[in-house]
Enzyme design. Structure first.
Site, PDB file in Angstrom:
ATOM      1  N   TYR A 152       3.929  -0.852  11.021  1.00 38.02           N
ATOM      2  CA  TYR A 152       2.562  -1.246  10.258  1.00 38.02           C
ATOM      3  C   TYR A 152       1.924  -2.319  10.670  1.00 38.02           C
ATOM      4  O   TYR A 152       2.167  -3.371  10.655  1.00 38.02           O
ATOM      5  CB  TYR A 152       3.038  -1.407   8.811  1.00 38.02           C
ATOM      6  CG  TYR A 152       1.715  -1.308   7.903  1.00 38.02           C
ATOM      7  CD1 TYR A 152       0.422  -1.018   8.236  1.00 38.02           C
ATOM      8  CD2 TYR A 152       1.932  -1.606   6.573  1.00 38.02           C
ATOM      9  CE1 TYR A 152      -0.485  -1.031   7.292  1.00 38.02           C
ATOM     10  CE2 TYR A 152       0.924  -1.804   5.551  1.00 38.02           C
ATOM     11  CZ  TYR A 152      -0.215  -1.330   5.978  1.00 38.02           C
ATOM     12  OH  TYR A 152      -1.238  -1.476   4.985  1.00 38.02           O
ATOM     13  N   LYS A 193       1.201   2.845  12.353  1.00 37.45           N
ATOM     14  CA  LYS A 193       0.259   2.996  11.400  1.00 37.45           C
ATOM     15  C   LYS A 193      -0.925   1.931  11.835  1.00 37.45           C
ATOM     16  O   LYS A 193      -0.879   0.640  11.853  1.00 37.45           O
ATOM     17  CB  LYS A 193       0.682   2.398  10.071  1.00 37.45           C
ATOM     18  CG  LYS A 193      -0.193   2.673   8.958  1.00 37.45           C
ATOM     19  CD  LYS A 193       0.343   2.262   7.607  1.00 37.45           C
ATOM     20  CE  LYS A 193      -0.787   2.193   6.408  1.00 37.45           C
ATOM     21  NZ  LYS A 193      -0.341   1.868   5.121  1.00 37.45           N
ATOM     22  N   VAL A 196      -1.670   7.921   7.037  1.00 36.47           N
ATOM     23  CA  VAL A 196      -1.104   7.504   5.847  1.00 36.47           C
ATOM     24  C   VAL A 196      -2.509   7.077   5.172  1.00 36.47           C
ATOM     25  O   VAL A 196      -3.225   6.270   5.086  1.00 36.47           O
ATOM     26  CB  VAL A 196      -0.446   6.086   6.220  1.00 36.47           C
ATOM     27  CG1 VAL A 196       0.314   5.566   5.041  1.00 36.47           C
ATOM     28  CG2 VAL A 196       0.597   6.307   7.363  1.00 36.47           C
TER      29      VAL A 196
END
Length: 298
Positions: free
Chosen positions: A132, A160, A202
């Site tokens: 992330y 992400k 996401v």
């Protein structure tokens, strides 16, 4: 390894402040029925850092029970690497399909520390990892150079990308080809990211509008860009609510207004009130009044 729409699902609480298992199961099931490709639990929208490790594992189990064969990823986000690794290990034992890992919540790690933290968490779980990268919210930028250092470890499979710079998706693809599955993590950059090669989303507003989110993704993959853009333009005022310090309250209110669920949050957060609440309510009213008809082919 992963692609498609992965909702960052929200946590539900009872009036007493405990996890509302029944309501989470209902909301998670709505996502699956709409055709999402997996679920991500205990992220920012899921208020993971506000939950104990035991509670986070409860949410994981609830999502697994609803998701069937679809992947369920556990978000790992704690102040210390030790706590992150401990939760990652427990998630692996609980059968998580993989992890989404935040490099550091409180201390802003340098590049060497970022690599060391991510590597330690991956080793503790021995599961596939989505990194992330969110330099806006968490002040730690997982750069292309850091991704290059991590690329030798096959456990790191996805990124992400939430740097808020649409050029970053192209930078990653240019540097690594398909080595990493690139997901967009910024709702109001999703169309742009998918257009330049991201393979996943996401998503946040998906918790209230899963059909529209899935439709945009599928239309983009089918190269039906004009149809996807029409939905995206309608969606944009809602998607903008994801880019805010109050994204949890914003999106939970939208979800409550659209689906009839609760908007309860865990302190220190409090529900929206006053002008902030009225603004979100007005955006939702306009969206529902102009909601597009979706093509069955989407």
């Amino acid at each position: 390894m992963w692609q498609g729409v992965y909702p960052a699902v929200s946590a539900k609480f009872t009036e007493a402040g405990e996890l509302d298992h029944q309501e989470m199961e209902r909301c998670f099931a709505r996502q699956i029925e709409a055709g999402v490709d997996g679920l991500i639990v205990n992220g920012s929208l899921g208020e993971g850092p506000m939950l104990s490790h035991d509670e986070r594992l409860e949410v994981l189990s609830l999502a697994q029970g609803v998701a069937g064969r679809r992947p369920v990823l556990m978000t790992i986000a704690d102040a210390s690497t030790r706590d992150c690794a401990s939760l990652a290990s427990r998630a692996a034992k609980a059968g998580a399909s993989g992890l989404m890992v935040v490099p550091s919540l409180v201390y802003h790690t340098n590049a060497k520390e970022t690599v060391a933290t991510l590597s330690a968490v991956a080793a503790a779980a021995d599961l596939p990892v989505m990194i992330y990268s969110n330099r806006i919210a968490y002040r730690v930028d997982v750069t292309v150079e850091i991704m290059s250092e991590l690329a030798a470890d096959p456990r790191f499979v996805a990124i992400k990308e939430s740097s808020d710079d649409i050029r970053r998706a192209t930078d990653i693809i240019n540097a690594f080809g398909d080595r990493y599955d690139v997901f967009t993590g910024v709702d109001n950059l999703a169309y742009e990211a998918l257009a330049v090669g991201a393979v996943g989303w996401v998503a946040g507003l998906v918790i209230a509008f899963p059909e529209e989110t899935v439709a945009i993704y599928r239309l983009m993959k089918a190269k039906r860009y004009d149809e996807a853009l029409a939905i995206y333009r309608w969606f944009r005022p809602l998607l903008d609510l994801d880019v805010s310090s109050y994204l949890v309250q914003n999106l939970k209110l939208v979800e409550a207004l659209v689906t009839g669920t609760t908007e309860r949050v865990r302190a220190p957060r409090l529900p929206l009130e006053g002008e902030a609440r009225a603004r979100v309510e007005a955006i939702v009213r306009e969206a529902l009044a102009t909601r597009p008809l979706l093509s069955k082919a989407a």
